[in-house]
Write a protein that holds these residues in place. Structure first.
Motif, PDB file in Angstrom:
ATOM      1  N   THR A   1       0.857  -1.183   0.000  1.00 58.58           N
ATOM      2  CA  THR A   1       0.000   0.000   0.000  1.00 58.58           C
ATOM      3  C   THR A   1       0.896   1.236   0.000  1.00 58.58           C
ATOM      4  O   THR A   1       2.100   1.152   0.271  1.00 58.58           O
ATOM      5  CB  THR A   1      -0.889   0.059   1.261  1.00 58.58           C
ATOM      6  OG1 THR A   1      -0.024   0.210   2.394  1.00 58.58           O
ATOM      7  CG2 THR A   1      -1.740  -1.190   1.422  1.00 58.58           C
ATOM      8  N   VAL A   2       0.302   2.381  -0.301  1.00 59.19           N
ATOM      9  CA  VAL A   2       1.040   3.645  -0.249  1.00 59.19           C
ATOM     10  C   VAL A   2       1.620   3.846   1.148  1.00 59.19           C
ATOM     11  O   VAL A   2       2.772   4.260   1.303  1.00 59.19           O
ATOM     12  CB  VAL A   2       0.131   4.832  -0.659  1.00 59.19           C
ATOM     13  CG1 VAL A   2       0.792   6.165  -0.353  1.00 59.19           C
ATOM     14  CG2 VAL A   2      -0.207   4.737  -2.137  1.00 59.19           C
ATOM     15  N   GLU A   3       0.840   3.505   2.166  1.00 59.21           N
ATOM     16  CA  GLU A   3       1.298   3.668   3.553  1.00 59.21           C
ATOM     17  C   GLU A   3       2.528   2.801   3.830  1.00 59.21           C
ATOM     18  O   GLU A   3       3.468   3.247   4.481  1.00 59.21           O
ATOM     19  CB  GLU A   3       0.177   3.296   4.543  1.00 59.21           C
ATOM     20  CG  GLU A   3      -0.947   4.302   4.620  1.00 59.21           C
ATOM     21  CD  GLU A   3      -1.951   4.185   3.467  1.00 59.21           C
ATOM     22  OE1 GLU A   3      -1.851   3.235   2.640  1.00 59.21           O
ATOM     23  OE2 GLU A   3      -2.836   5.056   3.382  1.00 59.21           O
ATOM     24  N   GLN A   4       2.488   1.559   3.348  1.00 57.61           N
ATOM     25  CA  GLN A   4       3.625   0.657   3.563  1.00 57.61           C
ATOM     26  C   GLN A   4       4.881   1.176   2.862  1.00 57.61           C
ATOM     27  O   GLN A   4       5.973   1.127   3.416  1.00 57.61           O
ATOM     28  CB  GLN A   4       3.295  -0.753   3.059  1.00 57.61           C
ATOM     29  CG  GLN A   4       2.329  -1.488   3.961  1.00 57.61           C
ATOM     30  CD  GLN A   4       1.883  -2.799   3.343  1.00 57.61           C
ATOM     31  OE1 GLN A   4       1.536  -2.873   2.169  1.00 57.61           O
ATOM     32  NE2 GLN A   4       1.879  -3.846   4.144  1.00 57.61           N
TER      33      GLN A   4
ATOM     34  N   GLY B   1       6.759  10.632   3.902  1.00 54.86           N
ATOM     35  CA  GLY B   1       5.327  10.789   4.126  1.00 54.86           C
ATOM     36  C   GLY B   1       4.510  10.230   2.973  1.00 54.86           C
ATOM     37  O   GLY B   1       5.020  10.043   1.868  1.00 54.86           O
ATOM     38  N   ARG B   2       3.245   9.967   3.262  1.00 49.52           N
ATOM     39  CA  ARG B   2       2.336   9.472   2.209  1.00 49.52           C
ATOM     40  C   ARG B   2       2.229  10.449   1.057  1.00 49.52           C
ATOM     41  O   ARG B   2       2.151  10.040  -0.096  1.00 49.52           O
ATOM     42  CB  ARG B   2       0.936   9.256   2.791  1.00 49.52           C
ATOM     43  CG  ARG B   2       0.804   7.936   3.504  1.00 49.52           C
ATOM     44  CD  ARG B   2      -0.598   7.709   3.989  1.00 49.52           C
ATOM     45  NE  ARG B   2      -1.524   8.722   3.482  1.00 49.52           N
ATOM     46  CZ  ARG B   2      -2.816   8.775   3.748  1.00 49.52           C
ATOM     47  NH1 ARG B   2      -3.349   7.880   4.525  1.00 49.52           N
ATOM     48  NH2 ARG B   2      -3.586   9.717   3.262  1.00 49.52           N
ATOM     49  N   ASP B   3       2.211  11.754   1.367  1.00 51.91           N
ATOM     50  CA  ASP B   3       2.103  12.763   0.308  1.00 51.91           C
ATOM     51  C   ASP B   3       3.252  12.648  -0.678  1.00 51.91           C
ATOM     52  O   ASP B   3       3.068  12.817  -1.880  1.00 51.91           O
ATOM     53  CB  ASP B   3       2.098  14.184   0.909  1.00 51.91           C
ATOM     54  CG  ASP B   3       0.817  14.478   1.674  1.00 51.91           C
ATOM     55  OD1 ASP B   3      -0.123  13.660   1.604  1.00 51.91           O
ATOM     56  OD2 ASP B   3       0.760  15.523   2.335  1.00 51.91           O
ATOM     57  N   LYS B   4       4.438  12.362  -0.151  1.00 50.54           N
ATOM     58  CA  LYS B   4       5.621  12.209  -1.005  1.00 50.54           C
ATOM     59  C   LYS B   4       5.452  11.008  -1.929  1.00 50.54           C
ATOM     60  O   LYS B   4       5.779  11.090  -3.119  1.00 50.54           O
ATOM     61  CB  LYS B   4       6.869  12.054  -0.121  1.00 50.54           C
ATOM     62  CG  LYS B   4       8.153  11.839  -0.880  1.00 50.54           C
ATOM     63  CD  LYS B   4       8.568  13.078  -1.635  1.00 50.54           C
ATOM     64  CE  LYS B   4       9.940  12.885  -2.278  1.00 50.54           C
ATOM     65  NZ  LYS B   4      10.233  13.985  -3.205  1.00 50.54           N
ATOM     66  N   VAL B   5       4.929   9.909  -1.399  1.00 49.81           N
ATOM     67  CA  VAL B   5       4.714   8.712  -2.218  1.00 49.81           C
ATOM     68  C   VAL B   5       3.700   9.015  -3.326  1.00 49.81           C
ATOM     69  O   VAL B   5       3.921   8.670  -4.488  1.00 49.81           O
ATOM     70  CB  VAL B   5       4.247   7.508  -1.365  1.00 49.81           C
ATOM     71  CG1 VAL B   5       3.962   6.292  -2.247  1.00 49.81           C
ATOM     72  CG2 VAL B   5       5.298   7.159  -0.309  1.00 49.81           C
ATOM     73  N   TYR B   6       2.603   9.687  -2.977  1.00 53.48           N
ATOM     74  CA  TYR B   6       1.605  10.050  -3.995  1.00 53.48           C
ATOM     75  C   TYR B   6       2.208  10.967  -5.048  1.00 53.48           C
ATOM     76  O   TYR B   6       1.909  10.839  -6.240  1.00 53.48           O
ATOM     77  CB  TYR B   6       0.379  10.709  -3.348  1.00 53.48           C
ATOM     78  CG  TYR B   6      -0.581   9.706  -2.756  1.00 53.48           C
ATOM     79  CD1 TYR B   6      -1.256   8.793  -3.573  1.00 53.48           C
ATOM     80  CD2 TYR B   6      -0.821   9.657  -1.391  1.00 53.48           C
ATOM     81  CE1 TYR B   6      -2.144   7.867  -3.035  1.00 53.48           C
ATOM     82  CE2 TYR B   6      -1.709   8.732  -0.839  1.00 53.48           C
ATOM     83  CZ  TYR B   6      -2.360   7.841  -1.676  1.00 53.48           C
ATOM     84  OH  TYR B   6      -3.230   6.921  -1.146  1.00 53.48           O
ATOM     85  N   ALA B   7       3.077  11.887  -4.625  1.00 62.40           N
ATOM     86  CA  ALA B   7       3.729  12.799  -5.569  1.00 62.40           C
ATOM     87  C   ALA B   7       4.633  12.025  -6.531  1.00 62.40           C
ATOM     88  O   ALA B   7       4.649  12.297  -7.732  1.00 62.40           O
ATOM     89  CB  ALA B   7       4.528  13.864  -4.820  1.00 62.40           C
ATOM     90  N   LEU B   8       5.359  11.047  -6.008  1.00 59.88           N
ATOM     91  CA  LEU B   8       6.236  10.223  -6.850  1.00 59.88           C
ATOM     92  C   LEU B   8       5.424   9.428  -7.875  1.00 59.88           C
ATOM     93  O   LEU B   8       5.827   9.280  -9.029  1.00 59.88           O
ATOM     94  CB  LEU B   8       7.058   9.259  -5.985  1.00 59.88           C
ATOM     95  CG  LEU B   8       8.142   9.897  -5.120  1.00 59.88           C
ATOM     96  CD1 LEU B   8       8.672   8.894  -4.108  1.00 59.88           C
ATOM     97  CD2 LEU B   8       9.275  10.452  -5.977  1.00 59.88           C
ATOM     98  N   ILE B   9       4.263   8.939  -7.441  1.00 59.58           N
ATOM     99  CA  ILE B   9       3.376   8.197  -8.344  1.00 59.58           C
ATOM    100  C   ILE B   9       2.820   9.139  -9.413  1.00 59.58           C
ATOM    101  O   ILE B   9       2.816   8.821 -10.603  1.00 59.58           O
ATOM    102  CB  ILE B   9       2.237   7.511  -7.558  1.00 59.58           C
ATOM    103  CG1 ILE B   9       2.804   6.370  -6.699  1.00 59.58           C
ATOM    104  CG2 ILE B   9       1.148   6.998  -8.512  1.00 59.58           C
ATOM    105  CD1 ILE B   9       1.821   5.807  -5.683  1.00 59.58           C
TER     106      ILE B   9
END
Length: 57
Positions: free
Chosen positions: A5-8, A16-24
């Motif tokens: 998951t994004v959280e994992q 942070g989750r926001d960073k993962v979403y930004a990378l995606i």
């Protein structure tokens, strides 16, 4: 194959989750969608980490 998951992934990368979403969003980290859920496979994660290593050489 493992799918995270994004959280994992945020935990694994220590960001942070926001960073993962930004990378995606920017296409730097690939992901798949299963219905409404977004998952990042271990392959996607390995490719992303390899791209970081390439950037430093």
């Amino acid at each position: 194959m493992q799918a995270y998951t994004v959280e994992q992934v945020a935990d694994i990368l220590q960001v942070g989750r926001d960073k993962v979403y930004a990378l995606i969003r920017t296409g730097r980290l690939r992901s798949i969608k299963i219905g409404k859920l977004r998952r990042i496979t271990d392959q996607h994660l390995a490719e992303f980490i390899a791209s970081l290593e390439d950037a430093h050489h």
